[in-house]
Write a protein that holds these residues in place. Structure first.
Motif, PDB file in Angstrom:
ATOM      1  N   LEU A 244      51.495  15.600  42.014  1.00 15.35           N
ATOM      2  CA  LEU A 244      51.549  16.859  41.276  1.00 15.35           C
ATOM      3  C   LEU A 244      50.302  17.677  41.514  1.00 15.35           C
ATOM      4  N   GLY A 245      50.496  18.968  41.803  1.00 16.01           N
ATOM      5  CA  GLY A 245      49.401  19.914  41.807  1.00 16.01           C
ATOM      6  C   GLY A 245      49.158  20.423  40.393  1.00 16.01           C
ATOM      7  N   PRO A 246      48.182  21.328  40.218  1.00 14.34           N
ATOM      8  CA  PRO A 246      47.853  21.814  38.876  1.00 14.34           C
ATOM      9  C   PRO A 246      49.065  22.334  38.105  1.00 14.34           C
ATOM     10  N   VAL A 247      49.043  22.082  36.810  1.00 12.87           N
ATOM     11  CA  VAL A 247      50.123  22.477  35.904  1.00 12.87           C
ATOM     12  C   VAL A 247      49.616  23.554  34.956  1.00 12.87           C
ATOM     13  N   SER A 248      50.548  24.139  34.198  1.00 10.91           N
ATOM     14  CA  SER A 248      50.202  25.116  33.159  1.00 10.91           C
ATOM     15  C   SER A 248      50.762  24.631  31.840  1.00 10.91           C
ATOM     16  N   ILE A 249      50.012  24.820  30.774  1.00 10.29           N
ATOM     17  CA  ILE A 249      50.486  24.429  29.448  1.00 10.29           C
ATOM     18  C   ILE A 249      51.419  25.510  28.920  1.00 10.29           C
ATOM     19  N   ALA A 250      52.627  25.123  28.551  1.00 10.19           N
ATOM     20  CA  ALA A 250      53.634  26.068  28.065  1.00 10.19           C
ATOM     21  C   ALA A 250      53.669  26.010  26.543  1.00 10.19           C
ATOM     22  N   GLY A 251      52.664  26.613  25.937  1.00  8.29           N
ATOM     23  CA  GLY A 251      52.502  26.503  24.494  1.00  8.29           C
ATOM     24  C   GLY A 251      53.612  27.150  23.700  1.00  8.29           C
ATOM     25  N   ASP A 252      54.342  28.101  24.294  1.00  7.27           N
ATOM     26  CA  ASP A 252      55.408  28.790  23.562  1.00  7.27           C
ATOM     27  C   ASP A 252      56.785  28.205  23.870  1.00  7.27           C
ATOM     28  N   HIS A 253      56.816  27.082  24.591  1.00  2.31           N
ATOM     29  CA  HIS A 253      58.081  26.464  24.977  1.00  2.31           C
ATOM     30  C   HIS A 253      58.503  25.442  23.926  1.00  2.31           C
ATOM     31  N   ASP A 254      59.795  25.257  23.776  1.00  5.66           N
ATOM     32  CA  ASP A 254      60.286  24.245  22.835  1.00  5.66           C
ATOM     33  C   ASP A 254      59.790  22.861  23.252  1.00  5.66           C
ATOM     34  N   PRO A 255      59.489  21.992  22.285  1.00  8.20           N
ATOM     35  CA  PRO A 255      58.996  20.655  22.638  1.00  8.20           C
ATOM     36  C   PRO A 255      60.013  19.852  23.451  1.00  8.20           C
ATOM     37  N   LEU A 256      59.486  18.957  24.264  1.00  9.01           N
ATOM     38  CA  LEU A 256      60.290  18.015  25.022  1.00  9.01           C
ATOM     39  C   LEU A 256      59.719  16.616  24.789  1.00  9.01           C
ATOM     40  N   PRO A 257      60.505  15.574  24.894  1.00  9.30           N
ATOM     41  CA  PRO A 257      59.958  14.224  24.744  1.00  9.30           C
ATOM     42  C   PRO A 257      58.990  13.924  25.882  1.00  9.30           C
ATOM     43  N   PRO A 258      57.978  13.078  25.667  1.00 11.85           N
ATOM     44  CA  PRO A 258      57.010  12.778  26.724  1.00 11.85           C
ATOM     45  C   PRO A 258      57.695  12.345  28.021  1.00 11.85           C
ATOM     46  N   GLY A 259      57.385  13.070  29.087  1.00  8.12           N
ATOM     47  CA  GLY A 259      57.980  12.797  30.383  1.00  8.12           C
ATOM     48  C   GLY A 259      59.335  13.435  30.590  1.00  8.12           C
ATOM     49  N   ALA A 267      62.028  27.044  37.303  1.00  7.09           N
ATOM     50  CA  ALA A 267      60.928  26.333  36.643  1.00  7.09           C
ATOM     51  C   ALA A 267      61.313  24.900  36.327  1.00  7.09           C
ATOM     52  N   VAL A 268      60.264  24.063  36.265  1.00  6.29           N
ATOM     53  CA  VAL A 268      60.424  22.680  35.814  1.00  6.29           C
ATOM     54  C   VAL A 268      59.379  22.428  34.737  1.00  6.29           C
ATOM     55  N   HIS A 269      59.834  22.096  33.543  1.00  2.47           N
ATOM     56  CA  HIS A 269      58.945  21.748  32.443  1.00  2.47           C
ATOM     57  C   HIS A 269      59.024  20.240  32.196  1.00  2.47           C
ATOM     58  N   VAL A 270      57.877  19.673  31.785  1.00  2.00           N
ATOM     59  CA  VAL A 270      57.807  18.247  31.476  1.00  2.00           C
ATOM     60  C   VAL A 270      57.160  18.088  30.108  1.00  2.00           C
ATOM     61  N   GLY A 271      57.713  17.216  29.294  1.00  2.00           N
ATOM     62  CA  GLY A 271      57.192  17.007  27.960  1.00  2.00           C
ATOM     63  C   GLY A 271      55.930  16.153  27.936  1.00  2.00           C
ATOM     64  N   THR A 272      55.090  16.423  26.955  1.00  2.00           N
ATOM     65  CA  THR A 272      53.890  15.627  26.678  1.00  2.00           C
ATOM     66  C   THR A 272      53.887  15.301  25.188  1.00  2.00           C
ATOM     67  N   ALA A 273      52.774  14.770  24.700  1.00  2.00           N
ATOM     68  CA  ALA A 273      52.673  14.486  23.270  1.00  2.00           C
ATOM     69  C   ALA A 273      52.618  15.755  22.438  1.00  2.00           C
ATOM     70  N   THR A 274      52.295  16.869  23.075  1.00  2.37           N
ATOM     71  CA  THR A 274      52.220  18.142  22.345  1.00  2.37           C
ATOM     72  C   THR A 274      53.153  19.138  23.037  1.00  2.37           C
ATOM     73  N   ALA A 275      52.608  20.215  23.595  1.00  3.53           N
ATOM     74  CA  ALA A 275      53.440  21.202  24.276  1.00  3.53           C
ATOM     75  C   ALA A 275      53.854  20.705  25.653  1.00  3.53           C
ATOM     76  N   PRO A 276      54.984  21.168  26.176  1.00  2.00           N
ATOM     77  CA  PRO A 276      55.342  20.829  27.560  1.00  2.00           C
ATOM     78  C   PRO A 276      54.370  21.488  28.540  1.00  2.00           C
ATOM     79  N   VAL A 277      54.396  20.994  29.773  1.00  3.21           N
ATOM     80  CA  VAL A 277      53.650  21.634  30.855  1.00  3.21           C
ATOM     81  C   VAL A 277      54.635  22.133  31.902  1.00  3.21           C
ATOM     82  N   LEU A 278      54.266  23.225  32.538  1.00  5.07           N
ATOM     83  CA  LEU A 278      55.042  23.811  33.626  1.00  5.07           C
ATOM     84  C   LEU A 278      54.479  23.289  34.935  1.00  5.07           C
ATOM     85  N   LEU A 279      55.296  22.612  35.731  1.00  4.60           N
ATOM     86  CA  LEU A 279      54.825  22.081  36.999  1.00  4.60           C
ATOM     87  C   LEU A 279      54.593  23.199  38.007  1.00  4.60           C
ATOM     88  N   GLY A 280      53.571  22.994  38.850  1.00  7.88           N
ATOM     89  CA  GLY A 280      53.306  23.912  39.953  1.00  7.88           C
ATOM     90  C   GLY A 280      53.927  23.360  41.221  1.00  7.88           C
TER      91      GLY A 280
END
Length: 310
Positions: A244-259, A267-280
């Motif tokens: 994975l290259g650098p990601v962006s935090i998608a703070g305004d995106h609906d939560p997703l389960p970790p991973g 776009a591809v979003h991935v869940g974390t313990a908090t906000a999802p991240v947008l993959l680069g």
């Protein structure tokens, strides 16, 4: 002043160039032996060795700086001082004693913070807002010698380790030459490092670079940036490794389960313990780097698909 420069990778080149262009006499370059590289695993000389040859100075490549033959050669060169940037081998006291003004190291942190092999990566991992570079006299204890000079550098919110290191290498080259100037004219006195504030920065391994999707989004973001370009942050999908290259935090995106994966057309979003991240950009096994949406386009992931599944 007669100077031997010790360094190996590309990050050492700005300092080598600065010393070669200074009023000091560059009498030799010390670097690591040629190493296998590329698909053919042919022996290739280091960037510092290649530039030293272009500059027309002797290039020394001992298997280890404790080798008596190397130390005899170094004595014959009669350096007043040896300057070091990312040389990559421990220097024995017998070698340190050869230069009357010692060996001066350029280290990419504000010591005593982040002593060790990966100071830039650990500064990003820790969320530091400021780092820098330090020149100090090498002693037997790791990065613990008395300090000559310091410069500081702001860590930008999107900095990768590679980008930050490049800026520190350029700015640090001037600091190193200024340190040599001060030693030559006797105006520079080192100061001992304070025992408080010591942190260590061991090498980041490939296993260290594996993403834990149960961590908060800022920690995931910092890990990816700290491991870019090397050793490269990674996870798994369907049992195969995905860089994975650098990601962006998608703070305004609906939560997703970790991973958990959410794939749309662009776009591809991935869940974390908090906000999802947008993959680069991502790199699947056997593939080239590509935008994450292009990688995901042919996957048709299941509703429960996730990264870090193997």
């Amino acid at each position: 002043m007669r100077v031997v420069f010790a360094g190996t990778p590309e990050v050492a080149l700005p300092s080598l160039e600065a010393i070669a262009a200074s009023g000091h006499e560059l009498v030799a370059v010390l670097t690591r032996p040629d190493a296998p590289a590329g698909r053919g695993r042919q022996l290739v000389s280091s960037p510092v060795a290649q530039r030293g040859e272009e500059l027309g100075v002797p290039v020394l490549k001992p298997e280890h700086p404790r080798d008596p033959a190397f130390q005899d050669e170094l004595r014959a060169l009669a350096p007043d001082c040896c300057a070091v940037v990312a040389y990559g081998a421990l220097l024995p006291q017998s070698a340190l004693d050869i230069a009357p003004l010692g060996w001066v190291n350029l280290h990419f942190s504000v010591l005593p913070a982040w002593r060790g092999a990966a100071p830039v990566q650990h500064a990003i991992l820790a969320g530091d807002e400021v780092t820098g570079a330090t020149t100090f006299r090498i002693v037997r204890e790791l990065d613990a010698g008395p300090v000559f000079g310091v410069m500081t550098e702001t860590i930008r919110p999107r900095d990768t380790a590679g980008e930050l290191l490049a800026r520190l290498a350029e700015g640090g080259a001037g600091l190193l030459v200024a340190t040599l100037d001060g030693l030559a004219d006797g105006t520079l006195d080192p100061r001992e490092q304070q025992p408080d504030g010591v942190t260590v920065a061991p090498k980041i391994t490939v296993e260290d670079a594996r993403i834990d999707w149960s961590a908060p989004a800022p920690a995931v973001d910092r890990l990816v940036r700290a491991c870019t370009p090397s050793p490269g942050a990674w996870s798994t999908y369907d049992g195969e490794r995905l860089k994975l290259g650098p990601v962006s935090i998608a703070g305004d995106h609906d939560p997703l389960p970790p991973g958990g994966l959410e794939v749309t057309k662009h776009a591809v979003h991935v869940g974390t313990a908090t906000a999802p991240v947008l993959l680069g950009d991502v790199k699947a096994f056997g593939k080239n780097w590509m935008p994450a949406a292009d990688w995901a386009r042919g996957l048709r992931p299941r509703a429960d698909a996730r990264l870090g599944d193997g």
